[in-house]
Design an enzyme around this catalytic site. Structure first.
Site, PDB file in Angstrom:
ATOM      1  N   TYR A   1     -26.996   9.343   4.873  1.00 59.22           N
ATOM      2  CA  TYR A   1     -27.345   8.170   5.690  1.00 59.22           C
ATOM      3  C   TYR A   1     -26.412   8.126   6.896  1.00 59.22           C
ATOM      4  CZ  TYR A   1     -23.655   6.348   2.584  1.00 59.22           C
ATOM      5  OH  TYR A   1     -22.506   6.198   1.850  1.00 59.22           O
TER       6      TYR A   1
ATOM      7  N   ASP B   1     -11.995  -0.843  -8.407  1.00 65.03           N
ATOM      8  CA  ASP B   1     -11.967   0.346  -9.260  1.00 65.03           C
ATOM      9  C   ASP B   1     -10.849   0.290 -10.304  1.00 65.03           C
ATOM     10  OD1 ASP B   1     -14.089   1.440  -7.937  1.00 65.03           O
ATOM     11  OD2 ASP B   1     -13.036   3.214  -7.209  1.00 65.03           O
TER      12      ASP B   1
ATOM     13  N   GLU C   1       0.856  -1.194   0.000  1.00 64.67           N
ATOM     14  CA  GLU C   1       0.000   0.000   0.000  1.00 64.67           C
ATOM     15  C   GLU C   1       0.895   1.248   0.000  1.00 64.67           C
ATOM     16  OE1 GLU C   1      -3.221   1.129  -0.168  1.00 64.67           O
ATOM     17  OE2 GLU C   1      -2.357   3.099   0.239  1.00 64.67           O
ATOM     18  N   GLN C   2       0.544   2.197  -0.863  1.00 66.76           N
ATOM     19  CA  GLN C   2       1.398   3.391  -0.984  1.00 66.76           C
ATOM     20  C   GLN C   2       1.330   4.324   0.234  1.00 66.76           C
ATOM     21  OE1 GLN C   2       0.056   5.552  -4.441  1.00 66.76           O
ATOM     22  NE2 GLN C   2      -1.922   6.062  -3.559  1.00 66.76           N
TER      23      GLN C   2
ATOM     24  N   ARG D   1     -15.982   4.350   5.876  1.00 68.61           N
ATOM     25  CA  ARG D   1     -14.949   3.603   5.121  1.00 68.61           C
ATOM     26  C   ARG D   1     -13.809   3.178   6.028  1.00 68.61           C
ATOM     27  NH1 ARG D   1     -14.761   4.385  -0.615  1.00 68.61           N
ATOM     28  NH2 ARG D   1     -12.556   3.901  -0.509  1.00 68.61           N
TER      29      ARG D   1
END
Ligand SMILES: Cc1cc2nc3c(=O)[nH]c(=O)nc-3n(C[C@H](O)[C@H](O)[C@H](O)COP(=O)(O)OP(=O)(O)OC[C@H]3O[C@@H](n4cnc5c(N)ncnc54)[C@H](O)[C@@H]3O)c2cc1C
Length: 401
Positions: free
Chosen positions: A213, A291, A30-31, A104
């Protein structure tokens, strides 16, 4: 077999956990220097919670999520409200799994903890992949810090600006949609009670829409809105705008929408881009997920859920074809490509629906909403999303829509 995953986002971590649980040796590069997601929420429909629960994360997810009781549509200026559908216990009764809304970062932390329980040092931080080379017997990944790694299999889970996609298929050519999105997370105590019902609300209007929400057991409110404007074309999740600029994009909208915008500390803005679905995701010893291969407009709320499903199905594909990565890739793509393309196109179709010019006039709007969100049409648009089962979809290489 050693599998290297580039990108420790929601898709990369789900794939890592799924593959580790199937007994593969996995590392995630992971960067970012720390494992932290930008502040925003995601909706995870039953097809997504089905996967998260199958990964053994049910208790942790439910302890940090909110459960949506239903979805509703509201008209941008009058606030007129229509029920879209019920969720809550109905989602569980109908699909076997809940519809949750989750920060998230909370989802990310739960996935990372799951990965680390199996392999504590699997997630390598500050590792920005800058190049990949393939040979018949393996691949080499090069990182911005000068290090390199030899591996058997590469999974590009590195998001919309994927380096691995570029290495495999060359640069992409995104088209600006003419739409800018705003988002922010609001502490619930700043908002009036009537906005805190556990219902996912979609305000629709001519040239824009807004969604909100609850997150984190109702402690936070997630706000996302989009507006048609062509003067901002930066596709980044981390560019801050101002409350004044966001408010100016919604003149004449209902005071509830203005209350939400005014309660955000820092609204973030980004330009939404269109990329046509890709026919092929794998080449040699490398494949893509999330993505990186099927970025979508967020108008079906399925981007993260697709990445979760991809990761799980990839784990199953490798488990079904342990000695044959080409067959594993073929099975994975067959189970995923048709479905994800259909979702990308469905999200695009929702744009015309949410921003329709008929919504300008409340009299026309009533007829438009009643017709477009008619029960049968809603069922046709949403039911197939939730009934897909990533935990049992066939791994026989036959294409599934
Ligand atoms: C406004 C909006 C609302 C949304 N709402 C929803 C929703 O309600 N429900 C839903 O399901 N989806 C939603 N989505 C979509 C969802 O957020 C994305 O589809 C999802 O984050 C994709 O996950 P990913 O793991 O593929 O990519 P990402 O989350 O982008 O993760 C990619 C990771 O790779 C890392 N990386 C990138 N390049 C490199 C490199 N070269 N080397 C190493 N690491 C690298 C990044 O730092 C990042 O951690 C929404 C999206 C938007 C824009």
């Amino acid at each position: 077999m050693h599998i290297s995953i580039i990108g420790g986002g929601i898709g990369g971590l789900t794939a890592a956990l799924a593959l580790l649980r199937q007994g593969f040796d996995v590392d995630v590069y992971e960067q970012a220097p720390e494992l932290r997601e930008v502040g925003a929420g995601v909706q995870v429909s039953a097809n997504g919670t089905r996967v998260l629960f199958a990964l053994g994360l049910e208790n942790e997810i439910m302890s940090v999520a909110s459960e949506a009781g239903g979805k509703e549509i509201r008209l941008w200026n009058t606030g007129q409200t229509w029920k879209l559908f019920d969720l809550g216990p109905l989602s569980v009764a109908r699909y076997g799994f809940p519809y949750v809304t989750i920060h998230r970062n909370d989802l990310h932390q739960v996935l990372a903890a799951g990965v680390r329980r199996i392999k504590p040092d699997a997630i390598k931080l500050s590792k920005r992949c800058v190049a990949m080379e393939q040979r018949p017997d393996g691949a080499t990944l090069a990182f911005a810090d000068g290090a390199s790694v030899r591996t058997d299999i590469v999974v590009g889970a590195d998001g919309v600006h994927s380096k691995i996609r570029e290495c495999l298929f060359g640069p992409d050519d995104p088209k600006f949609t003419g739409i800018v999105a705003w988002r922010g997370v609001i502490p619930a105590e700043r908002l009036p009670k009537h906005l805190l019902r556990p219902v996912a609300t979609n305000w629709i209007g001519p040239g824009g829409h807004a969604i909100h929400y609850l997150l984190r057991r109702g402690e936070l409110m997630n706000y996302v809105s989009v507006v048609e404007r062509s003067d901002w074309q930066v596709e980044s999740w981390s560019v801050a705008g101002t409350v004044e600029e966001c408010l100016a994009d919604y003149p004449g909208w209902h005071e509830d929408v203005h209350t939400l915008i005014k309660s955000i500390d820092t609204p973030y803005k980004w330009a939404l881009m269109l990329r046509p679905p890709m026919d092929v995701w794998s080449r040699g010893r490398a494949t893509l997920l999330g993505d990186a291969c099927h970025p979508t407009l967020p108008f079906l709320a399925q981007g993260a859920v697709m990445a979760i499903e991809d990761g799980f199905v990839l784990g199953r594909a490798f488990a079904a074809h342990r000695e044959d990565y080409a067959q594993a890739f073929a099975s994975y793509e067959a189970a995923r490509n048709g479905r994800t393309s259909k979702i990308v196109r469905g999200a695009e179709a929702n744009l015309g629906r949410f921003h329709n010019a008929a919504l300008k006039d409340p009299c026309l709007a009533e007829a438009y909403v009643t017709s477009e969100w008619d029960e049968a049409k809603v069922k046709e648009r949403y039911e197939w999303l939730c009934t897909y089962d990533a935990t049992s979809v066939a791994m026989d290489g036959k294409r599934v829509a």
